[in-house]
Design a protein around this motif. Structure first.
Motif, PDB file in Angstrom:
ATOM      1  N   ALA A   1     -12.681  17.427   5.790  1.00  0.00           N
ATOM      2  CA  ALA A   1     -13.246  16.487   4.825  1.00  0.00           C
ATOM      3  C   ALA A   1     -12.149  15.699   4.106  1.00  0.00           C
ATOM      4  O   ALA A   1     -12.295  14.496   3.859  1.00  0.00           O
ATOM      5  CB  ALA A   1     -14.114  17.235   3.811  1.00  0.00           C
ATOM      6  N   LEU A   2     -11.059  16.373   3.784  1.00  0.00           N
ATOM      7  CA  LEU A   2      -9.943  15.673   3.135  1.00  0.00           C
ATOM      8  C   LEU A   2      -9.331  14.634   4.070  1.00  0.00           C
ATOM      9  O   LEU A   2      -9.000  13.507   3.644  1.00  0.00           O
ATOM     10  CB  LEU A   2      -8.883  16.684   2.694  1.00  0.00           C
ATOM     11  N   LEU A   3      -9.168  14.995   5.353  1.00  0.00           N
ATOM     12  CA  LEU A   3      -8.644  14.023   6.317  1.00  0.00           C
ATOM     13  C   LEU A   3      -9.590  12.833   6.467  1.00  0.00           C
ATOM     14  O   LEU A   3      -9.145  11.670   6.529  1.00  0.00           O
ATOM     15  CB  LEU A   3      -8.433  14.694   7.672  1.00  0.00           C
TER      16      LEU A   3
ATOM     17  N   ILE B   1     -10.518   5.977   3.078  1.00  0.00           N
ATOM     18  CA  ILE B   1      -9.902   5.176   2.011  1.00  0.00           C
ATOM     19  C   ILE B   1      -8.867   4.212   2.603  1.00  0.00           C
ATOM     20  O   ILE B   1      -8.816   3.028   2.242  1.00  0.00           O
ATOM     21  CB  ILE B   1      -9.267   6.098   0.962  1.00  0.00           C
ATOM     22  N   SER B   2      -8.048   4.706   3.539  1.00  0.00           N
ATOM     23  CA  SER B   2      -7.034   3.840   4.155  1.00  0.00           C
ATOM     24  C   SER B   2      -7.676   2.704   4.939  1.00  0.00           C
ATOM     25  O   SER B   2      -7.248   1.543   4.846  1.00  0.00           O
ATOM     26  CB  SER B   2      -6.135   4.669   5.082  1.00  0.00           C
ATOM     27  N   TYR B   3      -8.719   3.022   5.693  1.00  0.00           N
ATOM     28  CA  TYR B   3      -9.379   1.990   6.492  1.00  0.00           C
ATOM     29  C   TYR B   3     -10.054   0.953   5.597  1.00  0.00           C
ATOM     30  O   TYR B   3      -9.963  -0.264   5.858  1.00  0.00           O
ATOM     31  CB  TYR B   3     -10.407   2.655   7.408  1.00  0.00           C
TER      32      TYR B   3
ATOM     33  N   ARG C   1     -10.227  -4.476   3.203  1.00  0.00           N
ATOM     34  CA  ARG C   1     -10.297  -5.305   1.995  1.00  0.00           C
ATOM     35  C   ARG C   1      -9.072  -6.203   1.885  1.00  0.00           C
ATOM     36  O   ARG C   1      -9.186  -7.383   1.530  1.00  0.00           O
ATOM     37  CB  ARG C   1     -10.418  -4.404   0.772  1.00  0.00           C
ATOM     38  N   SER C   2      -7.904  -5.660   2.217  1.00  0.00           N
ATOM     39  CA  SER C   2      -6.690  -6.459   2.148  1.00  0.00           C
ATOM     40  C   SER C   2      -6.725  -7.596   3.167  1.00  0.00           C
ATOM     41  O   SER C   2      -6.361  -8.750   2.860  1.00  0.00           O
ATOM     42  CB  SER C   2      -5.474  -5.568   2.392  1.00  0.00           C
ATOM     43  N   GLN C   3      -7.195  -7.308   4.385  1.00  0.00           N
ATOM     44  CA  GLN C   3      -7.283  -8.341   5.409  1.00  0.00           C
ATOM     45  C   GLN C   3      -8.290  -9.426   5.038  1.00  0.00           C
ATOM     46  O   GLN C   3      -8.022 -10.625   5.220  1.00  0.00           O
ATOM     47  CB  GLN C   3      -7.658  -7.708   6.754  1.00  0.00           C
TER      48      GLN C   3
ATOM     49  N   ARG D   1      -8.202  -1.427  15.019  1.00  0.00           N
ATOM     50  CA  ARG D   1      -8.347  -0.498  16.143  1.00  0.00           C
ATOM     51  C   ARG D   1      -7.151   0.441  16.242  1.00  0.00           C
ATOM     52  O   ARG D   1      -7.305   1.635  16.509  1.00  0.00           O
ATOM     53  CB  ARG D   1      -8.530  -1.277  17.448  1.00  0.00           C
ATOM     54  N   HIS D   2      -5.969  -0.100  16.027  1.00  0.00           N
ATOM     55  CA  HIS D   2      -4.782   0.752  16.061  1.00  0.00           C
ATOM     56  C   HIS D   2      -4.821   1.798  14.960  1.00  0.00           C
ATOM     57  O   HIS D   2      -4.438   2.964  15.160  1.00  0.00           O
ATOM     58  CB  HIS D   2      -3.526  -0.111  15.932  1.00  0.00           C
ATOM     59  N   LEU D   3      -5.300   1.395  13.778  1.00  0.00           N
ATOM     60  CA  LEU D   3      -5.411   2.358  12.676  1.00  0.00           C
ATOM     61  C   LEU D   3      -6.418   3.451  12.996  1.00  0.00           C
ATOM     62  O   LEU D   3      -6.171   4.641  12.741  1.00  0.00           O
ATOM     63  CB  LEU D   3      -5.799   1.639  11.387  1.00  0.00           C
TER      64      LEU D   3
END
Length: 441
Positions: free
Chosen positions: A26-28, A34-36, A41-43, A141-143
């Motif tokens: 769950a933590l992973l 969150i990273s995705y 959002r940044s893109q 996709r790479h992420l």
């Protein structure tokens, strides 16, 4: 350690391992999500800034990389020298903005990618900026691929960590259960001798009181004798339970036990009590011996406890049938009575420790049937109960006649039905005629 306790420890270890694995997983998942989300959002923000700059300050001749800028004067569209992708510019959006002067922002999935389009009025013209997000999609996709690999490695590490943590966390529980069982065995063994001495001395004093004592003294001594007898029964039950759990798995096999002889002697011991209670007691066994691998004293306890239980719950004028037969490498013992019975919903609960059924009185302590299940299970057999209120109860014990394990399904359903009809008061002829029959009333 007892099989039931081993199952508890195993389940606890699995639950702890799963809990650790699920927590780490769950933590992973949370970190990856969150990273995705932050990347998207940044893109998106970067793309909108590119489009806004293109519509307000960009020129047809020099649009930014991966972008196209079109200019519409109301009649014609100028696409510049850079050829637009198929399907662009969006004519409907140009006409709508030219008419309303309201900015439109949209996305179009085409040509294996996603185009972000911003159409905005500028001076006397309408400007449409198009941005190709294929590189941003590739980054996503790479992420996701990197996150999937990290998640797989993380889950594997979580499983290994869970197993290690589970073993270390459950080790004290397993040790505590072993020590508890050892303490019960040691304490029961040490208590047997003094309890037997007290019981014997109470009997001697009661014998003298019958000659020289008063009636009040004699009643008190009889109560003392009954109390010490019940205390001895409790200690015997606890010791038997501890011995069953502590029995080594690799010990030499015991000689076969003849169930026919064992049942005959056990019933003979209860014949006088049955006669006093005016209960009919019948026995139906095969003519020859029925040997089963096991411990004679433990199996004698099974037959004696079931018979005593039936006598306790059968009123005067009732009937108890004890039947033994063999089938499919299994010796099946059925003890049926016409007593008060029990609700079928409690068929499993009556085997719980310290469960005392209706009418048990002070004599029973709720250990007998629980110990019977332990004895039968340790002999790789099964025990089942069936009852109806005020219509009697039936206990069926299946023991393997060889050293192979048996399961409840090893006896055919038809054979079970035919055999259990004996307990309903119907006369049923077995495969072999009975050669041993005794009746006490």
């Amino acid at each position: 350690m007892e099989l039931a306790e081993q199952a508890i420890v195993r389940r606890t270890r699995i639950r702890i391992g799963l809990l650790v694995g699920v927590t780490i997983g769950a933590l992973l998942l949370l970190a990856g999500s969150i990273s995705y989300a932050a990347l998207i959002r940044s893109q998106e923000a970067q793309i909108q800034r590119e489009l806004e700059w293109g519509t307000r300050h960009g020129t047809i001749a020099g649009p930014p990389a991966c972008s196209w800028i079109f200019q519409y004067d109301g009649t014609t569209v100028d696409t510049g020298t850079n050829p637009p992708p198929p399907g662009f510019p969006l004519g409907d959006a140009l006409d709508a903005v030219a008419a309303t002067r309201a900015t439109q922002i949209t996305t179009v999935a085409r040509n294996g990618t996603i185009y972000h389009v911003r159409t905005e009025a500028r001076d006397a013209h309408v400007i449409q900026a198009v941005f190709d997000a294929r590189f941003q999609l590739s980054d996503r996709r790479h992420l996701l691929l990197a996150f999937s690999l990290a998640a797989a490695v993380g889950l594997l590490a979580a499983m290994l960590t869970g197993v290690l943590v589970g073993r270390r966390a459950v080790a004290p529980l397993a040790e505590a259960l072993t020590r508890q069982r050892r303490f019960v065995a040691d304490a029961s063994h040490e208590l047997q001798t003094p309890i037997a001495q007290v019981h014997t001395r109470a009997q001697l004093i009661a014998r003298r009181a019958r000659t020289f004592g008063t009636a009040t003294d004699l009643d008190e001594l009889e109560r003392l004798i009954g109390t010490t007898r019940r205390l001895g029964e409790i200690v015997d039950d606890l010791l038997l339970s501890a011995q069953l759990a502590a029995a080594p798995a690799g010990r030499p096999p015991n000689p076969p036990v003849d169930l026919t002889t064992l049942i005959a002697t056990t019933v003979a011991a209860e014949a006088e009590r049955a006669a006093e209670r005016q209960v009919s007691l019948t026995v139906d066994t095969p003519g020859g011996p029925v040997p089963v691998p096991g411990v004679e004293s433990a199996l004698r306890r099974v037959v004696g406890e079931l018979l005593a239980n039936a006598l306790t719950h059968t009123p005067a004028g009732g009937r108890i049938d004890v039947n033994l037969r063999t089938m499919d490498n299994c010796a099946e013992l059925l003890i049926a009575d016409t007593g008060e019975g029990f609700d079928q919903a409690d068929a499993e609960r009556i085997f719980d420790r310290f469960h005392r059924g209706k009418g048990s009185g002070d004599r029973r302590f709720g250990l007998g049937l629980a110990l019977l299940r332990e004895v039968v299970t340790s002999h790789h057999g099964t025990i089942e109960a069936e009852g109806h209120p005020e219509r009697g109860a039936r206990f069926t014990v299946c023991l393997p006649t060889t050293r192979s394990l048996i399961t409840p399904g090893s006896v055919s359903r038809l054979e079970r039905l035919r055999w259990r009809q004996l307990g309903a008061g119907r006369v049923l002829t077995a495969r072999k005629p009975a050669r041993t029959r005794s009746t006490q009333r």
